[in-house]
Every structure is written in structure tokens, then in C-alpha cells.
Design an enzyme around this catalytic site. Structure first.
Site, PDB file in Angstrom:
ATOM      1  N   ASP A   1      14.383   1.742  -3.198  1.00 55.17           N
ATOM      2  CA  ASP A   1      14.186   1.907  -1.758  1.00 55.17           C
ATOM      3  C   ASP A   1      14.307   3.380  -1.348  1.00 55.17           C
ATOM      4  O   ASP A   1      15.036   4.149  -1.969  1.00 55.17           O
ATOM      5  CB  ASP A   1      15.237   1.060  -1.013  1.00 55.17           C
ATOM      6  CG  ASP A   1      14.840   0.783   0.430  1.00 55.17           C
ATOM      7  OD1 ASP A   1      13.679   1.051   0.798  1.00 55.17           O
ATOM      8  OD2 ASP A   1      15.695   0.290   1.184  1.00 55.17           O
TER       9      ASP A   1
ATOM     10  N   ARG B   1      11.491   7.297   3.687  1.00 57.79           N
ATOM     11  CA  ARG B   1      12.401   8.316   4.232  1.00 57.79           C
ATOM     12  C   ARG B   1      12.283   9.632   3.464  1.00 57.79           C
ATOM     13  O   ARG B   1      12.367  10.713   4.032  1.00 57.79           O
ATOM     14  CB  ARG B   1      13.844   7.795   4.195  1.00 57.79           C
ATOM     15  CG  ARG B   1      14.166   6.898   5.382  1.00 57.79           C
ATOM     16  CD  ARG B   1      15.375   6.059   5.124  1.00 57.79           C
ATOM     17  NE  ARG B   1      15.042   4.922   4.270  1.00 57.79           N
ATOM     18  CZ  ARG B   1      15.944   4.144   3.691  1.00 57.79           C
ATOM     19  NH1 ARG B   1      17.225   4.395   3.839  1.00 57.79           N
ATOM     20  NH2 ARG B   1      15.552   3.121   2.964  1.00 57.79           N
TER      21      ARG B   1
ATOM     22  N   ARG C   1       3.828  -4.794   6.351  1.00 55.58           N
ATOM     23  CA  ARG C   1       3.494  -3.368   6.557  1.00 55.58           C
ATOM     24  C   ARG C   1       2.010  -3.228   6.878  1.00 55.58           C
ATOM     25  O   ARG C   1       1.243  -4.176   6.726  1.00 55.58           O
ATOM     26  CB  ARG C   1       3.860  -2.580   5.297  1.00 55.58           C
ATOM     27  CG  ARG C   1       5.350  -2.679   5.025  1.00 55.58           C
ATOM     28  CD  ARG C   1       5.799  -1.736   3.948  1.00 55.58           C
ATOM     29  NE  ARG C   1       7.226  -1.901   3.736  1.00 55.58           N
ATOM     30  CZ  ARG C   1       7.982  -1.048   3.076  1.00 55.58           C
ATOM     31  NH1 ARG C   1       7.445   0.032   2.546  1.00 55.58           N
ATOM     32  NH2 ARG C   1       9.267  -1.267   2.933  1.00 55.58           N
TER      33      ARG C   1
ATOM     34  N   THR D   1       7.739 -10.322  -0.801  1.00 59.82           N
ATOM     35  CA  THR D   1       6.883 -11.211   0.004  1.00 59.82           C
ATOM     36  C   THR D   1       6.898 -10.765   1.469  1.00 59.82           C
ATOM     37  O   THR D   1       5.982 -11.083   2.216  1.00 59.82           O
ATOM     38  CB  THR D   1       7.363 -12.684  -0.107  1.00 59.82           C
ATOM     39  OG1 THR D   1       8.793 -12.723   0.049  1.00 59.82           O
ATOM     40  CG2 THR D   1       7.008 -13.282  -1.451  1.00 59.82           C
TER      41      THR D   1
ATOM     42  N   ASN E   1       6.945  -7.523   2.338  1.00 57.53           N
ATOM     43  CA  ASN E   1       6.255  -6.232   2.460  1.00 57.53           C
ATOM     44  C   ASN E   1       4.811  -6.368   2.964  1.00 57.53           C
ATOM     45  O   ASN E   1       4.193  -5.375   3.361  1.00 57.53           O
ATOM     46  CB  ASN E   1       6.294  -5.445   1.145  1.00 57.53           C
ATOM     47  CG  ASN E   1       7.653  -4.863   0.820  1.00 57.53           C
ATOM     48  OD1 ASN E   1       8.046  -4.762  -0.351  1.00 57.53           O
ATOM     49  ND2 ASN E   1       8.408  -4.463   1.846  1.00 57.53           N
TER      50      ASN E   1
HETATM   51  C1  IPE Z   1      13.008  -4.044  -0.460  1.00 56.36           C
HETATM   52  O1  IPE Z   1      12.886  -2.890   0.285  1.00 56.36           O
HETATM   53  C2  IPE Z   1      11.736  -4.357  -1.183  1.00 56.36           C
HETATM   54  C3  IPE Z   1      11.391  -3.465  -2.295  1.00 56.36           C
HETATM   55  C4  IPE Z   1      12.110  -2.483  -2.718  1.00 56.36           C
HETATM   56  C5  IPE Z   1      10.152  -3.788  -2.958  1.00 56.36           C
HETATM   57  P1  IPE Z   1      12.449  -2.921   1.827  1.00 56.36           P
HETATM   58  O2  IPE Z   1      12.404  -1.528   2.267  1.00 56.36           O
HETATM   59  O3  IPE Z   1      11.210  -3.719   1.979  1.00 56.36           O
HETATM   60  O4  IPE Z   1      13.649  -3.736   2.481  1.00 56.36           O
HETATM   61  P2  IPE Z   1      14.178  -3.779   3.983  1.00 56.36           P
HETATM   62  O5  IPE Z   1      12.993  -4.054   4.857  1.00 56.36           O
HETATM   63  O6  IPE Z   1      14.774  -2.440   4.273  1.00 56.36           O
HETATM   64  O7  IPE Z   1      15.197  -4.864   3.976  1.00 56.36           O
HETATM   65  C1  IPE Z   2      10.505   1.440  -1.158  1.00 55.75           C
HETATM   66  O1  IPE Z   2      10.474   2.428  -0.200  1.00 55.75           O
HETATM   67  C2  IPE Z   2       9.128   0.977  -1.565  1.00 55.75           C
HETATM   68  C3  IPE Z   2       8.831  -0.405  -1.176  1.00 55.75           C
HETATM   69  C4  IPE Z   2       9.576  -1.180  -0.449  1.00 55.75           C
HETATM   70  C5  IPE Z   2       7.551  -0.943  -1.603  1.00 55.75           C
HETATM   71  P1  IPE Z   2      10.240   2.134   1.346  1.00 55.75           P
HETATM   72  O2  IPE Z   2       8.781   2.199   1.625  1.00 55.75           O
HETATM   73  O3  IPE Z   2      10.890   0.868   1.753  1.00 55.75           O
HETATM   74  O4  IPE Z   2      10.976   3.382   1.991  1.00 55.75           O
HETATM   75  P2  IPE Z   2      11.838   3.439   3.311  1.00 55.75           P
HETATM   76  O5  IPE Z   2      12.846   2.332   3.256  1.00 55.75           O
HETATM   77  O6  IPE Z   2      10.889   3.268   4.451  1.00 55.75           O
HETATM   78  O7  IPE Z   2      12.482   4.786   3.280  1.00 55.75           O
HETATM   79 MG    MG Z   3      12.710   0.419   2.523  1.00 53.98          MG
END
Ligand code: IPE
Ligand code: IPE
Ligand code: MG
Length: 241
Positions: free
Chosen positions: A20, A24, A72, A67, A69
Site C-alpha cells: 500500500d 501517496r 477506482r 475486489t 479496487n
Molecule cells: C488494499 O489496499 C488492496 C491492495 C493492496 C491491493 P487499498 O489501498 O485498496 O485499501 P484501503 O482502501 O486503503 O482499505
Molecule cells: C497500493 O497503493 C496499490 C493498490 C491498492 C493496487 P494505493 O494505490 O492504494 O496507494 P494509496 O493508498 O492511495 O497511497
Molecule cells: Mg491504498
């Protein structure tokens, strides 16, 4: 803290990472989210190599796309799948050379033909490798996984192949996406977030959770080692004394 603190005789056998913080990381640099995901791909290689090099880690599971994601933007979802295909293809020969077996874990329905053919090729090529298993969770949800297991069990029960009284934990575990997967020992989440986000709800039952403050694109071998040392300082009780 350095690698000398790490006890290679007491490694977690199954490590999983909720990768994660790509968004950011990009935002802090004034870059697009896509660039953050690209940068995150480098960390996938480092984490895989880092676990493989330690020797005793049997499985590494990476959470790549949940599931949830799908919520987005279409652009971001397309970018994520484009990068997944690209990196599976880029890394395949190297993973195979390293003796890594790649297993994709998640619901196939909903995935595009291109991604499906890439992941099938990758799984087929590496299926007999034994150095380490790399599970990649794509279109994965812990609840969906349990729902799918329940459907399989119900179908068998209705067909008279399974007695309801015989259903136990093993019955469920054997019907998860990757039945031979051990329970998690160490679950790492990067970027400081302290939640499971629907990841491996069944297998994480007694996992030791280590939250790393590092954003995923900055996660490297040193931070991997630090999380393992933190794991080794825990006392695992499993409900006993
Ligand atoms: C969890 O991260 C899913 C993956 C790393 C693939 P997210 O960024 O989607 O989780 P939330 O929305 O902060 O809970
Ligand atoms: C993790 O990074 C990648 C996936 C969840 C696919 P994020 O895209 O969730 O990054 P943040 O949480 O917005 O920083
Ligand atoms: Mg994230």
C-alpha cells in the site's frame, strides 16, 4: 537494526504483504498515480528476491488488486492491469530461473482475456518450481474467497458427495483459491495503514501483523528484514498460555 539481527533459523514460513502507498508516494512527488504504481513494481521484485534469498520462506503472497479496487477510476484500473501484464511478462524468465512457482489467487470472472492468458502462461511455466511459491492476489477478496468455498461445499452437499456433519475447518481450507496455502505467519502492511482491507481473512487467523510506515515504492530488502526481525520478537501463543 541490520541483517545480523535476523535469525535465519526462525523465519516465517508464509509471508504476505498488503502493498500500500503507491498513490501517496506519487502525490508527494507531484506525479500521477500511474507513476506511483510503476514505482511499486520495483518493490515487488525486491520483496520477492529478498524472501527467496533468505531460503526458509516457503511462500510469499502479494496483494495486488482487491475486489474493492474496481471502485477506482477506469483509467487507474486499466493502468493497474496493464502494469500487471507487463511485469508478469518482464519477470517471468527470471522468476523461473530462480525456481519460483507463481500462483495467481482470486476470482477469474471479471478479468480481461489478456491478463488471464498472461497469468495462465506464467502459472503453467513455473508450476513445477520448488524454491518458493509466489502467490499474487488479483481480483481477490477474503470474503469472496469464503463465499466461493461455501458455494463449492453446498454444491457437493446437494449432490450427496459431502455429509453436512463432516464439514470442518479442513473442508473449508481445502476449497479456498489456493488450497495448499499454509496459514499466514507474518502479514506486513506498508504505508502505516492498520487494516486488513479484506485480505486473507481465513488464513490470517493467527498471523503476526507488522505495519511498516514505508510507502510501498520505497520498500526494499532492508525494510523487509526489519519486519521479519520484528516478527521474530513476537511471542506466538495461539490461544495457549
Ligand atoms: C488494499 O489496499 C488492496 C491492495 C493492496 C491491493 P487499498 O489501498 O485498496 O485499501 P484501503 O482502501 O486503503 O482499505
Ligand atoms: C497500493 O497503493 C496499490 C493498490 C491498492 C493496487 P494505493 O494505490 O492504494 O496507494 P494509496 O493508498 O492511495 O497511497
Ligand atoms: Mg491504498
Amino acid at each position: 537494526m541490520n541483517q545480523a539481527d535476523l535469525d535465519i533459523t526462525r523465519l516465517p514460513r508464509h509471508v504476505a504483504i498488503i502493498m500500500d502507498g503507491n498513490g501517496r508516494w506519487a502525490k508527494a512527488r507531484g506525479l500521477t498515480r500511474a507513476r506511483g504504481h510503476e514505482a511499486g513494481a520495483r518493490s515487488v521484485r525486491l520483496a520477492t528476491e529478498g524472501c527467496r534469498e533468505l531460503g526458509g520462506i516457503e511462500s510469499l503472497t502479494l496483494y495486488a488488486f482487491s475486489t474493492e479496487n474496481w471502485r477506482r477510476s477506469k483509467t487507474e484500473v486499466n493502468t493497474l492491469f496493464r502494469l500487471l501484464s507487463k511485469h508478469i511478462n518482464l519477470e517471468l524468465d527470471n522468476l523461473h530461473k530462480e525456481g519460483i512457482r507463481v500462483v495467481i489467487m482470486g476470482r477469474r470472472e471479471g478479468l480481461g482475456a489478456r491478463v488471464l492468458s498472461d497469468i495462465d502462461r506464467c502459472m503453467e511455466k513455473t508450476r513445477n518450481n520448488t524454491a518458493m511459491t509466489l502467490n499474487i492476489a488479483i481480483n481477490y477478496g477474503g470474503r469472496t474467497e469464503i463465499v466461493d468455498a461455501c458455494r463449492a461445499i453446498a454444491a457437493e452437499a446437494v449432490a450427496g458427495k459431502l455429509a453436512v456433519d463432516s464439514i470442518d475447518e479442513a473442508t473449508i481450507a481445502e476449497r479456498l483459491y489456493v488450497p495448499q496455502t499454509r496459514d499466514l505467519d507474518l502479514l506486513i502492511r506498508t504505508s502505516g495503514e492498520m487494516r486488513l482491507s479484506n485480505f486473507m481473512l481465513w488464513q490470517a487467523s493467527y498471523a503476526e501483523i507488522v505495519v511498516s510506515p514505508v510507502l510501498w515504492p520505497d520498500f526494499g530488502k532492508a525494510e523487509l528484514h526489519r519486519t521479519i526481525v520484528e516478527y521474530q520478537q513476537r511471542v506466538r501463543r495461539f490461544g495457549g498460555r
